[in-house]
Structure formats: C-alpha cells, structure tokens
Enzyme design. Structure first.
Site, PDB file in Angstrom:
ATOM      1  N   ASP A   1       0.787  -1.363   0.023  1.00 46.00           N
ATOM      2  CA  ASP A   1       0.078   0.076  -0.042  1.00 46.00           C
ATOM      3  C   ASP A   1       0.990   1.159   0.030  1.00 46.00           C
ATOM      4  OD1 ASP A   1      -2.249   1.551  -0.096  1.00 46.00           O
ATOM      5  OD2 ASP A   1      -3.331   0.576   1.500  1.00 46.00           O
TER       6      ASP A   1
HETATM    7  C1  BGC Z   1      -5.109   3.022   0.099  1.00 46.85           C
HETATM    8  C2  BGC Z   1      -5.359   2.093  -1.035  1.00 46.85           C
HETATM    9  C3  BGC Z   1      -5.407   2.517  -2.290  1.00 46.85           C
HETATM   10  C4  BGC Z   1      -4.067   3.340  -2.476  1.00 46.85           C
HETATM   11  C5  BGC Z   1      -3.672   3.991  -3.918  1.00 46.85           C
HETATM   12  C6  BGC Z   1      -3.913   3.919   0.026  1.00 46.85           C
HETATM   13  O1  BGC Z   1      -3.702   4.898   0.637  1.00 46.85           O
HETATM   14  O2  BGC Z   1      -5.007   2.427   1.226  1.00 46.85           O
HETATM   15  O3  BGC Z   1      -6.775   1.263  -0.810  1.00 46.85           O
HETATM   16  O4  BGC Z   1      -5.212   1.671  -3.441  1.00 46.85           O
HETATM   17  O5  BGC Z   1      -3.888   4.291  -1.517  1.00 46.85           O
HETATM   18  O6  BGC Z   1      -4.641   5.093  -4.096  1.00 46.85           O
END
Ligand code: BGC
Length: 698
Positions: free
Chosen positions: A244
């Site tokens: 993530d």
């Molecule tokens: C979130 C993810 C997301 C990623 C990209 C993160 O802050 O937890 O779910 O896919 O950002 O946008």
C-alpha cells in the site's frame, strides 16, 4: 536486465493529480527505472508516457497504469457495502465489468480493487469499500468482482487486472481507527479475514496489496507468514504483491525498521514485490545486495512475477490505448441502466409500517427535505473513480421525474449534514405542513466515509436528527431515506418513523433508483450485509460471534449483556423488508447423517404470500454446537435471492459439504469434527427455522 532495470520494475510512483503524470517520471521510464504508476489516466496521457517506455527505453518494457476503480470509473455504482446488500454477486460482476470497460478505455490496465476486507466495526470508514462483516458473503462478492474486472483473461479488451486488498486484517483496526494495529488470532485470520482473499486468488486475481496495519506485532507489509507462507506456499499464488501507499517506508514508524534500508530488507524478504510511492527498494537495493541482506534470487523472483503479469496483460503486444474510443466508452446508456438496476437492488427497506410505502405517483403533494435530498456528491461515495457530480441524479430529480404532472414537489434543505445551524428548519417544517407526505434524506457526506474517515459516533452528524424530529412533529407521515456509507445508530428513527429506506451511497443513478423504490416500480429485496448497532458502545457487534459460558438472558444479572442496553443489534445481519411478504417453511435434509467428507442437501420452500412480485434472500446458517473449540452461534453458508410472483412457491436447495462444515482447530488444521450440526434457514440471521443432522467419523 541490469540490476537498476530490475529494481525499476519493482517501483510504482504516483502522478501529479488530476490524472497527470509527473514530467520527471518520463526520465525515469526512459532509463528503465519505473515500472508502474498510479493515478495517471486518460488514453492520450497514458499513451504519451507509454511511448517513452516503448520507444526510448533500452528494454521497451511497458508501464503498468493503475488506479482505484472501486465501484465504477465514470458510471458510479453503489458503494461496495451497498452492492453486497443485494446478496446477488452476479450484479457485482456486471458492475465491475462496466468499471473495467470504462477504465480500460482511458488507458488503465490495473485497478486496486476489489477491496475484500471483512469489517466488524462501522466506526472504521473503510467498511464502505467492502462487503461487510461476513466471510462467506465476502468471498462470494470477492470472486464475482474479480471475474467482473478480469473476465477469463485480464489481457482481453475492456478488462483490467484486479488487486485484492488489503492483505490482511486491515478491517480489524483497533477502535475502528484507520491504520491502527490489529491483534487477531490465527484461527480468526483463517476463518474470518482470509476467506475473501482465498476466493479472489482462486478466481485468478493477478495481484494483492499488502496493508498498512500490523498483525499481531508484525506489519502486513513485512509479514512473512501472510505474504509467503499463506499466500505463496499454501495458496500457490503466482501473481505479485504491491505494497500500500508508502507502507514499506512506514515500517520505520511501526518500529520494525530503524531506517529505509531495514524497511526494504524486511519488506522484500517477507514477500512484497512492488513498492508503492516510497522508494526504499530502488534506493537501497544495490547496497542491500552487496551486504547480502537480500539476495539476487529474491529480486529476480519479484521481477519475474511482475513481468509475467505484464505479459499476461498483453502489454508487450498492445501497449497503447485506442484514443478515439475513449469518448464513447464512458456513461454508455446500458451502463447507466445497469447502475440504476444495481442501485435499486442494493437498497434495504428497514421499516414500513402499515404499508406507508410505496407512495402513489398521483399523490397531491410531497415535501422532499434534507441536506442529502439534492446533493450530487454524497451518492457517489468514497473512491468515486472519475465520477462527476454533474452526472448524478439526485433524489429530488428522481422524484420529480417519477410523480404525475399534477403532483406538487416541494423542496427544502433544512440543514447541512455538518454544523449546528437550524436556520433552515422552519422552511422545511412549512413545506411538510402543506404536503401530503414528507420524505427526509439524511446521512453522511462522502468525505465522512472511506479512508482516514473513522468516526467515534454513529449518530447522524450535525442537526440532522433534530430535523427528522421537527418534521415528524408536524404530524405528516415522515419517511426517512438514509444516504450513508456505514451502519448508523438511528434508534429514535426506528422507533418513530413509519418507513425507513437504507439507500447507501447509490452512485450515479441513486436518485432514480430511490424514486423507483419509493413509488413501487422496484420492490426492495436487499438485506443488510452488516449488523446495525443500537449505539456505538455495542461495537464490535456481529452475528457470527462465539457463545459465552453465560449467554445473555434478560432474567439473570450475571450473564453476558449490558446493564443499560439490550444485547441485540438494532438491525441484524441479513435483515431487510419487501413490499410483499414471504413464508419460508418445510425445511428438509437429504440425509439424517453424513460422513466427514460427505455432503447433505438442505432444501426449503419459499412462498410469496403477499400481493406483489418481489425478491426474498433465503439464507442458510449452520452451527456446530459441540466441538474441540468454541464455534460461532451462526455462520452463513448459503444464500439465494429468488424472485417470486404473488402466490408463487419454490423449493430452494443448498448443498453443504466439508468446505462448509469444518474449522481450523487448535493445531491449525482444517477439520470437520463428527457430531451434531444445526442448520438454520430463514429471511435474516435472526429469523430462522431449524433442523439437525449428524456427521459421523466416516
Ligand atoms: C489506500 C489503497 C489505495 C492506494 C492507492 C491507499 O491510501 O489504502 O486502498 O489503493 O492508496 O490510491
């Protein structure tokens, strides 16, 4: 490949905002130092970036463009929690297919979805993104969404690579506070949090995202147990894992790495393949190899996994997106139609005293009230892709389009979702007084749900409850429509309002779908995929809990309950009403006993006993009352949404086998233990009829 080129494939960087790329990334791509981006989109823009990779880099490895397409790209479908309420995974498959088609045509090849985290805590804002509290329902929706996004072949036109996230137990964040730590036994991981991921892997999902949280002291983005032992060794997953957003670097804050070098070491060695946004793999990879903290084999394996997916995507053969197709790809009439259908099938009728609903289209006047009656943003929810407010049909618009030309539709906002002002109350009261009926739209703003949107209260924000009470006090029949992304504690409304519709955040066509239901063109048939607590103090409250040595008993003080509140939820899992009535009866089993590897067919009759065509979701639960470990009081193991004409009766069948009857025992082996099993079938987790069968040792 040089070492730098290999490490380049392990790097994903964010765009500049609004779909734009960062100019400096072109240089990285030219040098083979960047394998993937997120948030860069638009056919022309992605082609521009891709051209640099294909024509100016040494190895011509195409860039993989990812984006969060969670419940639609431009045509926005209900929030996933809403879609799960349909108890119809085939709908989610179809909506994901539309999302994939739109996304693919704007140059995207990868969506960071489905989000398959089980959530037992509605304070956690991200409950909105998943399928609720149940692993069986969650697995069904995970499978369906993966199929919808990827089809049989994610390299096919109009498909995208999916990413099951967030691996894992992110939804168990303590206190419901986003990103918080989790402490979850291995049994609970395997029985509650893993199943939707396993279903996604079995459905062929190409990627997983490692989550932000720590699990039992080890952050998920450095967790060898989850990333390698379970995912690779047990489940044979051969796609890749992306961390993530900056989760690798955050290992420092977690306190398991002293610096970025240690963070990269821990994450790579545990099994993360691609790093999102932070750059520790790239910056420290060469040094870590030299110091033998990581091996060439680890890097090669990560590169291999990523390139394998790029090949399967067909990116090497078809790196570009057809620019002229983009314009006709979005908001197609059939996509909009589907959005309306899905929304209608996702809304839950929570109360309907004396057939308050449906309303008559020829009624004389209707007061449409509330801060969410004409709001275009809230229905799109969190992660609304590139959904645009101007495409949203609000409830006010939907109602106006539905009623007869003679009907007077009056509108007053009453108050804001947030804030203390009641200045608008009088106008709302006035229009209610002069109307035949009032419909009040209250709930949450999109920004109040989703990531980093945990709430410590589940009450309606601001002055909204006062508004409902003020309208109710006029004596006019006051229907409440909730527009929200999580369960809310709305006890007063449940006790006082004659009719309540949970519309969730219903997407682009939300207003039309609400009007379809309010005026009876669609008969609601959805059910809650999550328990609604009476107050925030009951959390965690979920239907598939373990028993205690002192099960709750109103007549006995020393039992497991609250002093100041019933122990039951406001609305149980699986609950939802219809404009017609159903009878579920005549439960039959194909055999009184089966062996541990045997199967039993459970069947039940469901009859539409009312005057309208409608849908019932027949739900099957089991209980293993005596086992070597405490087992849940109920576990969902089957569901079917059936449509029946008035008077129509049908027998619905479920097959139970070892995959339903077993559990992870003290030795962490999956076992079906001989003994009695209970089967409960009904219209919600709280209204079931029961039968028993025995499982014998062979
Ligand atoms: C979130 C993810 C997301 C990623 C990209 C993160 O802050 O937890 O779910 O896919 O950002 O946008």
């Amino acid at each position: 490949m040089t070492l730098e080129e290999k490490l380049g494939q392990l790097q994903q960087l964010d765009g500049e905002g609004n779909g734009n790329f960062r100019p400096e990334h072109l240089d990285l791509i030219r040098k083979g130092l960047l394998g993937s981006t997120l948030n860069v989109r638009g056919a022309q823009r992605t082609n521009q970036v891709q051209r640099v990779a294909i024509t100016e880099s040494r190895l011509k490895i195409p860039v993989l463009f990812g984006f969060d397409v969670i419940h639609g790209y431009r045509t926005i479908f209900p929030i996933p929690l809403g879609e799960a309420s349909s108890f119809d995974p085939s709908l989610a498959e179809r909506s994901a297919a539309v999302a994939a088609q739109e996304a693919n045509n704007v140059g995207l090849r990868w969506t960071f979805a489905p989000m398959v985290d089980i959530a037992r805590d509605p304070r956690w804002g991200r409950i909105t993104e998943g399928a609720g509290e149940d692993p069986f329902l969650g697995a069904a929706f995970a499978r369906a969404r993966v199929r919808g996004f990827q089809g049989d072949d994610y390299g096919a036109p109009d498909k995208v690579l999916a990413c099951a996230k967030h691996w894992v137990a992110y939804g168990a964040a303590e206190g419901g506070r986003d990103y918080n730590t989790t402490d979850v036994s291995e049994n609970t991981l395997r029985e509650i949090y893993f199943p939707p991921f396993k279903a996604a892997v079995d459905a062929g999902v190409g990627t997983l995202m490692s989550s932000f949280n720590a699990i039992n002291g080890v952050p998920a983005s450095a967790n060898t147990f989850t990333l390698t032992k379970v995912l690779r060794d047990e489940w044979k997953f051969d796609g890749f894992v992306v961390s993530d957003y900056t989760a690798v670097k955050e290992l420092i804050n977690h306190g398991v790495a002293g610096n970025e070098e240690e963070a990269a070491t821990a994450s790579l060695n545990a099994g993360v393949d691609m790093e999102m946004v932070s750059r520790s793999f790239n910056q420290f990879g060469p040094k870590l190899l030299q110091e033998k903290k990581i091996t060439h084999a680890t890097i090669d394996e990560a590169v291999r996994r990523i390139l394998r997916i790029k090949f399967r995507l067909g990116l090497f053969d078809r790196p570009y997106t057809d620019e002229p197709r983009e314009a006709n790809a979005l908001l197609r009439p059939e996509s909009i139609r589907l959005a309306r259908e899905v929304a209608g099938r996702s809304m839950v009728l929570l109360k309907n005293d004396r057939e308050t609903l449906p309303l008559n289209k020829t009624l004389g006047s209707i007061a449409v009230i509330g801060p969410l009656a004409d709001d275009r943003r809230a229905p799109l929810g969190w992660w609304a892709g590139d959904g645009k407010d101007e495409n949203t049909v609000t409830p006010l618009t939907g109602i106006k389009a539905k009623v007869s030309p003679q009907t007077r539709v009056l509108y007053a906002k009453g108050c804001e979702v947030k804030g203390d002002s009641t200045d608008g109350f009088q106008q709302a009261i006035d229009i209610a007084k002069t109307s035949d009926v009032a419909v009040v739209f209250v709930g949450e703003l999109a920004e109040m749900v989703g990531e980093a949107a945990s709430r410590s209260s589940l009450d309606l924000p601001g002055k909204q409850m006062d508004l409902v009470q003020a309208i109710h006090a006029t004596g006019k029949p006051t229907i409440v429509v909730l527009v929200n992304g999580r369960p809310l504690s709305i006890g007063w409304i449940v006790n006082n309002s004659p009719a309540i519709l949970e519309s969730w955040m219903g997407g682009t066509e939300s207003g039309n779908a609400i009007a379809d239901i309010l005026f009876g063109d669609v008969n609601p048939g959805a059910k809650l995929p999550v328990s609604f607590p009476r107050t925030v103090g009951q959390i965690p409250i979920y239907y598939n809990h373990m028993n205690t040595g002192r099960p709750p008993d109103a007549g006995n003080r020393y039992n497991s309950k609250y002093f100041d509140l019933p122990w039951t939820p406001l609305f149980p899992f699986g609950f939802g009403l219809s404009y017609t009535t159903f009878k579920i009866s005549n439960l039959q089993l194909s055999a009184p006993r089966i062996g541990v590897n045997g199967k039993v067919t459970v069947s039940v009759e469901v009859e539409n006993t009312g005057r309208r065509a409608g849908d019932e979701v027949v739900q099957l639960y089991i209980r293993d009352p005596v086992a070597s470990m405490t087992r849940p009081v109920k576990e969902l193991k089957g569901f079917q949404r059936v449509s029946l004409q008035p008077g129509e009766k049908r027998r619905v069948e479920f097959v139970l086998g070892p995959e339903h009857l077993g559990f992870w025992n003290r030795e962490m082996r999956y076992v079906v233990e001989p003994g009695e099993f209970r089967v409960m079938v009904g219209a919600s987790s709280a209204e079931t009829t029961e039968a028993k069968f025995d499982v014998t040792a062979n």
